[in-house]
Design a protein around this motif. Sequence first.
Motif, PDB file in Angstrom:
ATOM      1  N   THR A 197     -35.542 -28.965 -31.572  1.00 31.92           N
ATOM      2  CA  THR A 197     -35.795 -28.581 -32.966  1.00 31.92           C
ATOM      3  C   THR A 197     -37.283 -28.573 -33.279  1.00 31.92           C
ATOM      4  O   THR A 197     -37.763 -27.720 -34.042  1.00 31.92           O
ATOM      5  N   THR A 198     -38.031 -29.481 -32.680  1.00 35.92           N
ATOM      6  CA  THR A 198     -39.481 -29.513 -32.885  1.00 35.92           C
ATOM      7  C   THR A 198     -40.134 -28.256 -32.334  1.00 35.92           C
ATOM      8  O   THR A 198     -40.970 -27.622 -32.999  1.00 35.92           O
ATOM      9  N   ILE A 199     -39.745 -27.870 -31.114  1.00 41.41           N
ATOM     10  CA  ILE A 199     -40.332 -26.684 -30.483  1.00 41.41           C
ATOM     11  C   ILE A 199     -39.959 -25.420 -31.242  1.00 41.41           C
ATOM     12  O   ILE A 199     -40.811 -24.560 -31.511  1.00 41.41           O
ATOM     13  N   VAL A 200     -38.676 -25.289 -31.603  1.00 42.80           N
ATOM     14  CA  VAL A 200     -38.216 -24.095 -32.325  1.00 42.80           C
ATOM     15  C   VAL A 200     -38.938 -23.965 -33.659  1.00 42.80           C
ATOM     16  O   VAL A 200     -39.434 -22.889 -34.020  1.00 42.80           O
ATOM     17  N   THR A 201     -39.030 -25.052 -34.399  1.00 46.37           N
ATOM     18  CA  THR A 201     -39.686 -25.006 -35.708  1.00 46.37           C
ATOM     19  C   THR A 201     -41.172 -24.691 -35.577  1.00 46.37           C
ATOM     20  O   THR A 201     -41.728 -23.905 -36.359  1.00 46.37           O
ATOM     21  N   THR A 202     -41.822 -25.297 -34.597  1.00 42.18           N
ATOM     22  CA  THR A 202     -43.254 -25.033 -34.391  1.00 42.18           C
ATOM     23  C   THR A 202     -43.482 -23.568 -34.037  1.00 42.18           C
ATOM     24  O   THR A 202     -44.411 -22.930 -34.559  1.00 42.18           O
ATOM     25  N   ASP A 255     -36.565 -38.065 -37.754  1.00 43.09           N
ATOM     26  CA  ASP A 255     -35.858 -38.787 -38.814  1.00 43.09           C
ATOM     27  C   ASP A 255     -34.506 -38.140 -39.109  1.00 43.09           C
ATOM     28  O   ASP A 255     -33.483 -38.827 -39.260  1.00 43.09           O
ATOM     29  N   ILE A 256     -34.483 -36.813 -39.208  1.00 38.61           N
ATOM     30  CA  ILE A 256     -33.239 -36.118 -39.535  1.00 38.61           C
ATOM     31  C   ILE A 256     -32.217 -36.270 -38.404  1.00 38.61           C
ATOM     32  O   ILE A 256     -31.029 -36.546 -38.640  1.00 38.61           O
ATOM     33  N   VAL A 257     -32.673 -36.102 -37.162  1.00 38.53           N
ATOM     34  CA  VAL A 257     -31.761 -36.227 -36.019  1.00 38.53           C
ATOM     35  C   VAL A 257     -31.209 -37.648 -35.936  1.00 38.53           C
ATOM     36  O   VAL A 257     -30.014 -37.845 -35.666  1.00 38.53           O
ATOM     37  N   GLY A 279     -28.224 -33.395 -43.181  1.00 39.16           N
ATOM     38  CA  GLY A 279     -29.585 -33.055 -42.773  1.00 39.16           C
ATOM     39  C   GLY A 279     -30.417 -32.540 -43.927  1.00 39.16           C
ATOM     40  O   GLY A 279     -31.583 -32.924 -44.095  1.00 39.16           O
ATOM     41  N   LEU A 280     -29.826 -31.682 -44.763  1.00 38.33           N
ATOM     42  CA  LEU A 280     -30.548 -31.160 -45.926  1.00 38.33           C
ATOM     43  C   LEU A 280     -30.888 -32.274 -46.898  1.00 38.33           C
ATOM     44  O   LEU A 280     -31.981 -32.298 -47.483  1.00 38.33           O
ATOM     45  N   SER A 281     -29.950 -33.201 -47.090  1.00 37.35           N
ATOM     46  CA  SER A 281     -30.175 -34.300 -48.026  1.00 37.35           C
ATOM     47  C   SER A 281     -31.354 -35.163 -47.601  1.00 37.35           C
ATOM     48  O   SER A 281     -32.244 -35.471 -48.413  1.00 37.35           O
ATOM     49  N   VAL A 349     -28.521 -29.511 -34.739  1.00 32.59           N
ATOM     50  CA  VAL A 349     -27.759 -30.738 -34.507  1.00 32.59           C
ATOM     51  C   VAL A 349     -26.327 -30.583 -34.995  1.00 32.59           C
ATOM     52  O   VAL A 349     -25.373 -31.045 -34.350  1.00 32.59           O
ATOM     53  N   GLY A 350     -26.146 -29.920 -36.126  1.00 32.76           N
ATOM     54  CA  GLY A 350     -24.800 -29.712 -36.640  1.00 32.76           C
ATOM     55  C   GLY A 350     -23.934 -28.917 -35.688  1.00 32.76           C
ATOM     56  O   GLY A 350     -22.770 -29.263 -35.444  1.00 32.76           O
TER      57      GLY A 350
END
Length: 360
Positions: A197-202, A255-257, A279-281, A349-350
Amino acid sequence: MLQKPTKKIIIIVLAVVAVWFFLRNDAFLYHGPVGQVTHVTEKMTQATTDEHGNDDKVYTQQLTIAVLNRHQTLQLTNTYTQSQVITNHYRVGDQLLLETVGEATHILSLKRDAWLGGLTTLFVGLLVIYSRWRATSWLLLSLVLNVVMFGFAIQIDIHDKNANVLLVFSILALCLATASLALVLGKTMQMALTLVTTIVTTCLTMMILFMVLALTHSKGVHFETMSYVTQLPSAIFMAQTVIGVLGAVMDESADIVAMQFGMHRENASRHFTDYWQGGLSVGRDIMGTLVNVLFMIFIAETLPMVFLMLRNGNNWSYIMDQIMNLGILQTVVSGIGIVLAVPVTSVVVGLVMSRKAVMQ
């Protein structure tokens, strides 16, 4: 008898004092001369006022310096301004790094290793107290490894004049993220999903930056204002941005994961919607704080130059355009990455965890 936490605090205090004392007396380890100011006499030699009404005073110091690793005494002259913008005021007890060129000796800088060593020891000690030793050791190892990798990337960039700066530091960012997460979280699915998720978002964030700069032809972005750059400024800026975005995104994604894995441990049969909403919350709660932290860091870095420019008659529009321009852009880009990390992490993650529940 002393309680266990009290004993640990006493041990840490003693360790800090011991490290400070050793580094304060480690001049014998230096090849160059190390001096300590033993006597100072000074007088004001000039008072100045510029056209903007800024008052400053120039002082001349006569320093008596005992060279700790040469068994000699020197008499040196130091000139400094009261504002100390680019000069230093030395006091009795200050330790100095010196340099001898021919028969002349001059001051390079203050010797600060004792204070840095003491603070580092305090940092490690507090980690040991408030965290498990195993977690602390892996965290420190990741920090050391990251410093080594960063130094290696710098060496590649310095020695290879044709090196692609953005490529080198993008690979470095990937290595930093992988090493940090692997050492802190271990080789687990939680680590793998955080890294993905870090790589994809970056990557998504940098793609948005590249697209906007291409569409606007970088109008209003002054890469040339970067200080002391000996390579293409735009490439250096992009390399800075990649590392900055990745650091901000990795913090939030972790934190989310972690929260979503906590949900899975409570109930392994949850559906995608549960992980998505969870995750959104969490993301909504923390992304505002993270963006504000980035902004505060940027403001803290910029304040000295902003004050200097304002005192010299420059207006805010000029300062925003020439001094704060790139910092604001980096803050905005990092903020975009922080916002994107929330849906990206929640979705990835979902999907993985809900699919895992179905397969079970």
